[in-house]
Design an enzyme around this catalytic site. Structure first.
Site, PDB file in Angstrom:
ATOM      1  N   ASP A   1       0.835  -1.211   0.000  1.00  0.00           N
ATOM      2  CA  ASP A   1       0.000   0.000   0.000  1.00  0.00           C
ATOM      3  C   ASP A   1       0.871   1.262   0.000  1.00  0.00           C
ATOM      4  OD1 ASP A   1       0.862  -0.197   2.613  1.00  0.00           O
ATOM      5  OD2 ASP A   1      -1.147  -0.259   3.507  1.00  0.00           O
ATOM      6  N   SER A   2       2.195   1.080   0.047  1.00  0.00           N
ATOM      7  CA  SER A   2       3.103   2.211  -0.168  1.00  0.00           C
ATOM      8  C   SER A   2       2.870   2.836  -1.542  1.00  0.00           C
ATOM      9  CB  SER A   2       4.566   1.765  -0.043  1.00  0.00           C
ATOM     10  OG  SER A   2       4.811   0.623  -0.829  1.00  0.00           O
TER      11      SER A   2
ATOM     12  N   ASP B   1      -0.945  -6.380  -0.269  1.00  0.00           N
ATOM     13  CA  ASP B   1      -1.273  -5.744   1.015  1.00  0.00           C
ATOM     14  C   ASP B   1      -2.781  -5.604   1.150  1.00  0.00           C
ATOM     15  OD1 ASP B   1       0.655  -5.064   2.885  1.00  0.00           O
ATOM     16  OD2 ASP B   1       1.202  -3.189   1.902  1.00  0.00           O
TER      17      ASP B   1
ATOM     18  N   LYS C   1      -0.862  -9.692   2.865  1.00  0.00           N
ATOM     19  CA  LYS C   1      -0.118  -9.212   4.043  1.00  0.00           C
ATOM     20  C   LYS C   1      -1.056  -8.372   4.898  1.00  0.00           C
ATOM     21  CE  LYS C   1       3.317  -5.993   3.800  1.00  0.00           C
ATOM     22  NZ  LYS C   1       2.740  -4.883   4.603  1.00  0.00           N
TER      23      LYS C   1
ATOM     24  N   GLU D   1      -1.185  -5.985   8.598  1.00  0.00           N
ATOM     25  CA  GLU D   1      -0.398  -5.308   9.627  1.00  0.00           C
ATOM     26  C   GLU D   1      -1.028  -5.536  10.995  1.00  0.00           C
ATOM     27  OE1 GLU D   1       0.163  -1.155   8.793  1.00  0.00           O
ATOM     28  OE2 GLU D   1       0.998  -1.539   6.805  1.00  0.00           O
TER      29      GLU D   1
ATOM     30  N   GLU E   1       9.335  -4.154  10.576  1.00  0.00           N
ATOM     31  CA  GLU E   1       9.657  -2.812  10.067  1.00  0.00           C
ATOM     32  C   GLU E   1      10.135  -1.910  11.202  1.00  0.00           C
ATOM     33  OE1 GLU E   1       6.761  -1.005   7.466  1.00  0.00           O
ATOM     34  OE2 GLU E   1       7.867   0.885   7.382  1.00  0.00           O
TER      35      GLU E   1
HETATM   36  O1  KIV Z   1       3.543  -1.169   1.573  1.00  0.00           O
HETATM   37  C1  KIV Z   1       4.739  -1.455   1.693  1.00  0.00           C
HETATM   38  O2  KIV Z   1       5.584  -1.067   0.890  1.00  0.00           O
HETATM   39  C2  KIV Z   1       5.145  -2.280   2.828  1.00  0.00           C
HETATM   40  C3  KIV Z   1       6.607  -2.513   3.012  1.00  0.00           C
HETATM   41  C4  KIV Z   1       7.219  -1.307   3.575  1.00  0.00           C
HETATM   42  C5  KIV Z   1       6.876  -3.711   3.836  1.00  0.00           C
HETATM   43  O3  KIV Z   1       4.321  -2.717   3.565  1.00  0.00           O
END
Ligand code: KIV
Length: 278
Positions: free
Chosen positions: A46-47, A85, A116, A118, A185
């Site tokens: 989600d970055s 994500d 993934k 969090e 992280e």
């Molecule tokens: O969204 C992302 O890029 C991440 C990484 C920083 C692990 O979750």
């Protein structure tokens, strides 16, 4: 290897002491290159909200957005495992059926091989529910950007004894719930190494030192595309922004000076189809 990386391959890599490289990826063209180079895992993170869309956090990213990007990454890959994500507020331990519907859409429409999520111990029921439905789950603890307003800033986690104990407990709970790997992280390197040694599943660090089983970085940071800032934990391996700038300047100059297009870029009266049907 001719087929996609599996969660079993990753476990075997940890057992052999083989470090696991992982990078974020959001589009078809980059995915093709990274797949060819042999990245075992690509994360549709989600970055993308920050480095692709220009938001100031990951909170604006929706499930439809990650699905859209993940499907593009899937079209460009045949060997890398794709981890997608689950975005902010699309899963919760207080609504497991909702979490399962989110993950099922992400997997099916995003054509990913894993999701993934969090969060620490409170996320264990979500992990358990998804895994029980056949969805491989990567955990993510330490600095969890989706909770940035609870945490109060992008800072290293687990620096006090109590916070370190909480991270250790979180890692163990996620492993027990069935996670196949955990992102650590912004965790102090000695703590990340300790957690990595305790777990039988791989840890993937970002700002967590060299003692993790693998490393993940944001593509735009390490390729020198995102120039707003470079996190301390990242290293630039290319200067893509510089190449684009240079290429763009040459293009502008050529157009202005009438040097582009040349005869080789022009069509004569005979209709000739190029590869894209032009
Ligand atoms: O969204 C992302 O890029 C991440 C990484 C920083 C692990 O979750």
């Amino acid at each position: 290897m001719k087929r996609r990386t599996t969660i079993h391959d990753l476990r075997a890599m940890k057992e052999r002491g083989e470090r696991i490289p992982m990078v974020t990826c959001y589009d078809y063209t980059s995915a093709k290159i990274l797949d060819e180079v042999g990245l075992p895992i690509l994360l549709v993170g989600d970055s993308l909200g920050m480095v692709v869309l220009g938001h100031d956090s990951t909170l604006r990213v929706t499930l439809d957005m990650v699905i859209h990007h993940s499907a593009a990454v899937a079209r460009g890959t045949s060997k890398s495992m794709i981890v997608i994500d689950l975005p902010f507020a699309t899963y919760s331990s207080s609504d497991l059926p909702f979490s399962l519907r989110t993950a099922a859409r992400a997997m099916a429409e995003g054509q990913a091989q894993a999701v993934k999520v969090e969060g620490g111990r409170r996320m264990a029921p979500v992990v358990g529910t998804l895994v029980a439905s056949g969805i491989p789950v990567m955990g993510h603890i330490g600095l969890t950007p989706q909770s940035i307003h609870m945490i109060g800033g992008y800072r290293v986690q687990g620096r006090t004894q109590q916070a370190a104990d909480r991270l250790v407990a979180a890692a163990l709970a996620l492993e027990k719930a069935g996670a196949f790997a955990i992102v650590l992280e912004l965790v102090p390197a000695p703590l990340a190494e300790r957690i990595s040694k305790m777990l039988s599943i791989p840890t993937i660090g970002i700002g967590a030192g060299a003692g993790c089983d693998g490393q993940v970085q944001v593509f735009h940071d390490i390729m020198g595309m995102f120039e707003d800032f470079l996190p301390k934990h990242a290293r630039r391996y290319a200067d893509v922004a510089g190449s684009i700038r240079e290429g763009a300047r040459r293009y502008v100059a050529d157009v202005r000076e009438g040097k582009f297009p040349g005869p080789e870029n022009s069509y004569d009266a005979e209709p000739v189809q190029d590869k894209r049907g032009g």
